[in-house]
Structures are given as C-alpha cells and as structure tokens.
Design an enzyme around this catalytic site. Sequence first.
Site, mmCIF file in Angstrom:
data_model
loop_
_atom_site.group_PDB
_atom_site.id
_atom_site.type_symbol
_atom_site.label_atom_id
_atom_site.label_comp_id
_atom_site.label_asym_id
_atom_site.label_seq_id
_atom_site.Cartn_x
_atom_site.Cartn_y
_atom_site.Cartn_z
ATOM 1 N N HIS A 73 0.809 -1.216 0.000
ATOM 2 C CA HIS A 73 0.000 0.000 0.000
ATOM 3 C C HIS A 73 0.850 1.278 0.000
ATOM 4 O O HIS A 73 0.308 2.379 -0.086
ATOM 5 C CB HIS A 73 -0.969 0.017 1.193
ATOM 6 C CG HIS A 73 -0.281 0.302 2.489
ATOM 7 N ND1 HIS A 73 0.471 -0.643 3.165
ATOM 8 C CD2 HIS A 73 -0.208 1.435 3.222
ATOM 9 C CE1 HIS A 73 0.964 -0.099 4.251
ATOM 10 N NE2 HIS A 73 0.569 1.169 4.324
ATOM 11 N N HIS A 88 1.913 6.885 -0.558
ATOM 12 C CA HIS A 88 1.086 6.103 0.372
ATOM 13 C C HIS A 88 -0.343 6.076 -0.145
ATOM 14 O O HIS A 88 -0.983 7.123 -0.266
ATOM 15 C CB HIS A 88 1.140 6.761 1.759
ATOM 16 C CG HIS A 88 0.588 5.908 2.846
ATOM 17 N ND1 HIS A 88 -0.771 5.716 3.039
ATOM 18 C CD2 HIS A 88 1.213 5.191 3.806
ATOM 19 C CE1 HIS A 88 -0.950 4.930 4.073
ATOM 20 N NE2 HIS A 88 0.234 4.598 4.559
#
Length: 169
Positions: A73, A88
């Site tokens: 992620h 992110h």
Amino acid sequence: MFSKWKSKKEEQHTEQQIEIMAPVSGQALPLAEVPDETFAGGHMGSGVAIKPAEGILKAPFDGTVAHIVKTNHALILEHPSGLQLLLHIGIDTVSLKGSAFVSRVQTGDRVTAGETLIEFDLEAIHAAGLQSISPIIVTLTEEIPPEVVSLYGQVTAGQDPVLRVASKQ
C-alpha cells in the site's frame, strides 16, 4: 569593493529544482485535508494528497524503488538527487493486508517516469470503510530540509506537476 566570502559548508551545498509529477490521477489537495494527523500535521514531511480517480500509482520521475511496504500500500521512491518520496495509497489501508494492492515493482528496481508501480482496487478500499486519499510526501532525510511547493486541483498521472522541490545538496 568587497567580495562576498562563503564558508566551506555553504560552498558544498547547491540547490536543485525537482518537479514531481502526479503519481495518481485525481484531485490534488493540501495535506491538511488528510484525515490522519501524522500526514496532515506534516510529521512525515511536506507534500500533497491526491483523492484518486483510478487505481493506478505511477512513477512521478525516473528513480529507484528504495522500499516497498510488505502489504503493497506504500513505497519510497528515490530520485537520482537522493530526494526520497513516500507514495502512500489511502488511509489505514495497511489493515487490508495487501488484498487490494498489486505491486508491479520490487525494492531496488529502477523505474522510469510514468511506469506503473502499484495497481489498487478503489472499490475494495471504499467497501472496507477506508478512505483512498493518498499522501505524497517528500521525506525528511536531508541535513537541510527542502523547500516544497504543493500544487492543487485536478491532475492526471504523469502529466501534471503536484510538487516543486528546491533541494539543497
């Protein structure tokens, strides 16, 4: 006439301007709008957040993948200047344990601007009750912090700049 003298330390630092393109298509917003104090408060560094319109994270510049988080992620991309950028995807998306993310790169890979880094499932992120707003952070790794200018509005990955960084090396 007096000439200006510079210390050896001043002579060692040169300024480099780096333009960082949008790594995700969507709406670029101030970090303060991220619903997470670590990002919103600038504790990780300066940057911008993008509310993604599609689930593709692309390289915003030519560089090297310095680190990929195990759950795919997030990753850190390093510019040839040494500047590091944290990409992110979403907030609290680590809780998905990688189920909504497919990395197309590995730590150590050299990438070119526009290359797909991670594909992610926006619907799965939202179905889990999570937000997809994605912080793009210039990490605090330099002795002299860089000056970062954030640009906001509708952006297309690889086409529109979202950050301009004056990095002192």
